[in-house]
Motif scaffolding. Structure first.
Motif, PDB file in Angstrom:
ATOM      1  N   GLU A 173       0.821  -1.216   0.000  1.00 49.44           N
ATOM      2  CA  GLU A 173       0.000   0.000   0.000  1.00 49.44           C
ATOM      3  C   GLU A 173       0.851   1.260   0.000  1.00 49.44           C
ATOM      4  O   GLU A 173       0.583   2.210  -0.754  1.00 49.44           O
ATOM      5  N   GLN A 174       1.897   1.280   0.812  1.00 46.18           N
ATOM      6  CA  GLN A 174       2.743   2.464   0.869  1.00 46.18           C
ATOM      7  C   GLN A 174       3.563   2.629  -0.405  1.00 46.18           C
ATOM      8  O   GLN A 174       3.774   3.747  -0.878  1.00 46.18           O
TER       9      GLN A 174
ATOM     10  N   LYS B 108       1.486   4.304  -2.931  1.00 46.11           N
ATOM     11  CA  LYS B 108       1.333   5.739  -2.676  1.00 46.11           C
ATOM     12  C   LYS B 108       2.531   6.538  -3.160  1.00 46.11           C
ATOM     13  O   LYS B 108       2.382   7.611  -3.746  1.00 46.11           O
TER      14      LYS B 108
END
Length: 236
Positions: free
Chosen positions: A166-167, A170
């Motif tokens: 997820e990071q 981003k």
């Protein structure tokens, strides 16, 4: 056919590969050939899979001085695989040399350029093992740092655990490929993986491809196991 699922062929013999691929049939279109299989049978596994119309992720984790990795990447580009990898800890110059070699060789051979991705931190590494290695950053921060370095070097993506996906999404953008090992359906054994997630959770976190080995290859009915994973993935 959902090619987000990559089945890991952790075998010693080509006969075992052929049996599994025939059994899985059109349910699976993407396979990982790692060091165990490649060092036993060489390019025969890649050639067989390509004849069957399958995509191949060649997982050899190249890690050496820039020139050696560049020459090796050029050789692997000629095999016709869809994707292969290097180790991000080889550094920016090494990754840049590999990316340049892949692009130039694909153009010279007039073949589709394989995706080049970088391994960040192995999904088998636990927190205790990480501490023993002496890194100052946490596993998560190191993975993010290496992903950004790979992107800077011109690579297409990284191999990372579902817990960091997820990071990475981003900070590196939606087009940056994330390949996640350590995917385990509910109730499956962890084996030697430490940082894991279910197929649905890995996709929700932003993974593009899920690498699954023993939950399929060691199942009593590999096709049924693969179909169950694909069904869970299809909900995402």
């Amino acid at each position: 056919m959902d090619k987000r699922l990559i089945v890991a062929l952790d075998y010693d013999k080509l006969d075992d590969v052929e049996r599994l691929v025939e059994l899985l049939g059109d349910a699976v279109g993407y396979y990982k050939v790692g060091m165990q299989l490649f060092y036993n049978v060489g390019t025969a596994a890649v050639d067989y899979l390509r004849r069957q119309g399958k995509d191949v992720f060649l997982d050899l984790k190249l890690h050496d001085i820039p020139n050696t990795v560049a020459q090796s990447a050029a050789a692997l580009t000629g095999l016709g695989v869809s994707m292969f990898n290097v180790h991000a800890v080889g550094g920016l110059s090494m990754m840049q040399a590999a990316a340049k070699a892949v692009s130039e060789t694909a153009a010279q051979l007039n073949v589709t350029r394989p995706k080049l991705i970088a391994v960040t931190v192995l999904t088998s590494i636990s927190g205790a093992e990480w501490a023993a290695l002496g890194y100052q950053r946490s596993i998560r921060d190191q993975v993010i740092h290496l992903a950004q370095l790979a992107r800077q070097a011109g690579l297409d993506g990284v191999v990372a655990s579902p817990q960091e996906a997820e990071q990475i999404r981003k900070v590196c953008g939606k087009e940056f490929i994330i390949v996640t090992p350590g995917v385990r359906p509910q109730g499956a054994a962890l084996n030697d993986q430490s940082r894991v997630a279910t197929p649905a959770a890995a996709l929700a976190a932003g993974a593009h491809y899920l690498v699954v080995g023993r939950p399929i290859t060691a199942a009593d009915d590999p096709r049924t196991a693969a179909m169950a994973i694909l069904q869970e993935m299809g909900a995402k």
